[in-house]
Design an enzyme around this catalytic site. Sequence first.
Site, PDB file in Angstrom:
ATOM      1  CB  ALA A   1       3.146 -33.372 -60.252  1.00  0.00           C
TER       2      ALA A   1
ATOM      3  N   GLY B   1       5.135 -38.331 -58.442  1.00  0.00           N
ATOM      4  CA  GLY B   1       6.181 -38.040 -59.100  1.00  0.00           C
ATOM      5  C   GLY B   1       7.662 -38.359 -58.649  1.00  0.00           C
TER       6      GLY B   1
ATOM      7  CD  GLU C   1       4.717 -41.197 -61.587  1.00  0.00           C
ATOM      8  OE1 GLU C   1       4.273 -40.014 -61.008  1.00  0.00           O
ATOM      9  OE2 GLU C   1       3.905 -41.858 -62.446  1.00  0.00           O
TER      10      GLU C   1
ATOM     11  CD  GLU D   1       0.091 -40.208 -58.397  1.00  0.00           C
ATOM     12  OE1 GLU D   1       0.266 -41.065 -57.486  1.00  0.00           O
ATOM     13  OE2 GLU D   1       1.751 -39.897 -58.851  1.00  0.00           O
TER      14      GLU D   1
HETATM   15  N1  COA Z   1       2.700 -29.996 -54.690  1.00  0.00           N
HETATM   16  C1  COA Z   1       2.544 -28.590 -54.149  1.00  0.00           C
HETATM   17  N2  COA Z   1       3.154 -28.243 -53.088  1.00  0.00           N
HETATM   18  C2  COA Z   1       3.533 -29.307 -52.056  1.00  0.00           C
HETATM   19  C3  COA Z   1       3.239 -30.560 -52.452  1.00  0.00           C
HETATM   20  C4  COA Z   1       3.130 -30.693 -53.717  1.00  0.00           C
HETATM   21  N3  COA Z   1       3.093 -32.058 -54.469  1.00  0.00           N
HETATM   22  N4  COA Z   1       3.825 -31.361 -51.673  1.00  0.00           N
HETATM   23  C5  COA Z   1       4.041 -30.429 -50.259  1.00  0.00           C
HETATM   24  N5  COA Z   1       3.787 -29.120 -50.775  1.00  0.00           N
HETATM   25  C6  COA Z   1       4.051 -28.111 -50.138  1.00  0.00           C
HETATM   26  C7  COA Z   1       2.745 -27.806 -49.210  1.00  0.00           C
HETATM   27  O1  COA Z   1       1.748 -27.291 -49.944  1.00  0.00           O
HETATM   28  C8  COA Z   1       3.455 -26.787 -48.053  1.00  0.00           C
HETATM   29  O2  COA Z   1       3.676 -25.669 -48.607  1.00  0.00           O
HETATM   30  P1  COA Z   1       3.068 -24.338 -47.625  1.00  0.00           P
HETATM   31  O3  COA Z   1       4.305 -24.358 -46.623  1.00  0.00           O
HETATM   32  O4  COA Z   1       3.282 -22.860 -48.377  1.00  0.00           O
HETATM   33  O5  COA Z   1       1.951 -24.754 -46.955  1.00  0.00           O
HETATM   34  C9  COA Z   1       5.040 -27.369 -48.120  1.00  0.00           C
HETATM   35  O6  COA Z   1       5.187 -28.203 -49.098  1.00  0.00           O
HETATM   36  C10 COA Z   1       5.303 -28.324 -46.704  1.00  0.00           C
HETATM   37  O7  COA Z   1       4.311 -29.303 -46.970  1.00  0.00           O
HETATM   38  P2  COA Z   1       3.307 -29.630 -45.786  1.00  0.00           P
HETATM   39  O8  COA Z   1       2.071 -30.360 -46.428  1.00  0.00           O
HETATM   40  O9  COA Z   1       3.086 -28.678 -44.751  1.00  0.00           O
HETATM   41  O10 COA Z   1       4.237 -30.804 -44.963  1.00  0.00           O
HETATM   42  P3  COA Z   1       3.634 -31.913 -44.004  1.00  0.00           P
HETATM   43  O11 COA Z   1       5.059 -32.438 -43.472  1.00  0.00           O
HETATM   44  O12 COA Z   1       2.663 -31.755 -43.106  1.00  0.00           O
HETATM   45  O13 COA Z   1       3.118 -33.059 -45.084  1.00  0.00           O
HETATM   46  C11 COA Z   1       3.154 -34.505 -47.119  1.00  0.00           C
HETATM   47  C12 COA Z   1       4.069 -33.732 -45.954  1.00  0.00           C
HETATM   48  C13 COA Z   1       4.108 -35.054 -48.271  1.00  0.00           C
HETATM   49  C14 COA Z   1       2.337 -35.714 -46.571  1.00  0.00           C
HETATM   50  C15 COA Z   1       2.126 -33.495 -47.744  1.00  0.00           C
HETATM   51  O14 COA Z   1       2.822 -32.126 -48.070  1.00  0.00           O
HETATM   52  C16 COA Z   1       1.461 -34.036 -49.061  1.00  0.00           C
HETATM   53  O15 COA Z   1       0.534 -34.797 -48.749  1.00  0.00           O
HETATM   54  N6  COA Z   1       1.877 -33.544 -50.006  1.00  0.00           N
HETATM   55  C17 COA Z   1       1.265 -33.768 -51.375  1.00  0.00           C
HETATM   56  C18 COA Z   1       1.741 -35.190 -51.778  1.00  0.00           C
HETATM   57  C19 COA Z   1       1.073 -35.410 -53.294  1.00  0.00           C
HETATM   58  O16 COA Z   1      -0.173 -35.945 -53.389  1.00  0.00           O
HETATM   59  N7  COA Z   1       1.854 -35.867 -54.248  1.00  0.00           N
HETATM   60  C20 COA Z   1       1.325 -36.317 -55.487  1.00  0.00           C
HETATM   61  C21 COA Z   1       1.050 -35.186 -56.605  1.00  0.00           C
HETATM   62  S1  COA Z   1       0.315 -35.541 -58.076  1.00  0.00           S
END
Ligand code: COA
Length: 261
Positions: free
Chosen positions: A69, A112, A115, A135
Amino acid sequence: MTMNEGNEAIILEKRDGIATIKINRPDVLNAVNMDIIEGLSRAIDDIEKDSGIRVAIITGVGKSFSAGADISMFKDLKPAEARNFGFSEITRRLELLDKIVIAGVNGYALGGGCEIAMACDLRIASEKAKFGQPEINLGVIPGAGGTQRLPKLVGKTKAMELILTGAMIDAQEAYRIGLVNEVVPEERFDESLEEMARTISQKGAVALALAKRAINASLHTDIDTGLEIEKDLFAVLFSTEDKEEGVAAFLEKRKAAFRGK
Ligand code: COA
């Protein structure tokens, strides 16, 4: 064919009885916002009505399947809005769809994203794929079926561990615990997905739909009810042209040409 023109959050393509749904917000790793939810809903409507489609593939554009999400939406979300997000209903619709749905997990399948993949009937992962339910790190829990489907797929022990720690696992570990059907090298990913989709799309559509229904029923019924459901569905297939064709083809030592009737 492209849904959601303008931003193309969801791209829907169709070829030879196979529909491919692409989640397309690569700049944010395909984080799920309302455009994606609405786009998925429209793509499912379309596939549901199209009798020419037997198999659907869901995959992500770029290096992510979906990182879950869109967290920026969580900031101001009220409890009632969180409840009515609509994401859980999307995963349920995929599970109930009378077509086979394959998740092509090309990269991150987190929250998600995991999921959506779990609501699909089969999961093929690229060796670059990563899975997790992070989450808990945001102070919440999975909200689109994660607490219900993960234990059914991998057992309570691993589901507890993944959901309570929020840890990410790689594709090989996902394969080891039974979360994915197959892990393939990145360069063979598209081809493997296509091969699986094509193999299944050549079977009889009614048999495919009823096999899916019977297997899903097994997860929430007692054995006697499940066996009754199976017998009923088995019997229905004896009224289909595809059953005539399948049996005749075997006896005539030729390949069956199913017509989905
Ligand atoms: N929601 C909103 N934005 C997200 C996102 C999410 N779930 N996952 C990634 N992004 C965005 C980041 O904020 C970043 O945006 P920016 O370039 O404007 O800063 C972009 O996507 C790239 O992500 P980044 O974190 O820089 O890449 P990374 O390779 O360093 O890390 C992850 C990848 C997947 C480990 C990390 O993005 C992450 O932990 N995301 C969240 C996952 C999560 O908690 N999902 C459950 C949601 S309920």
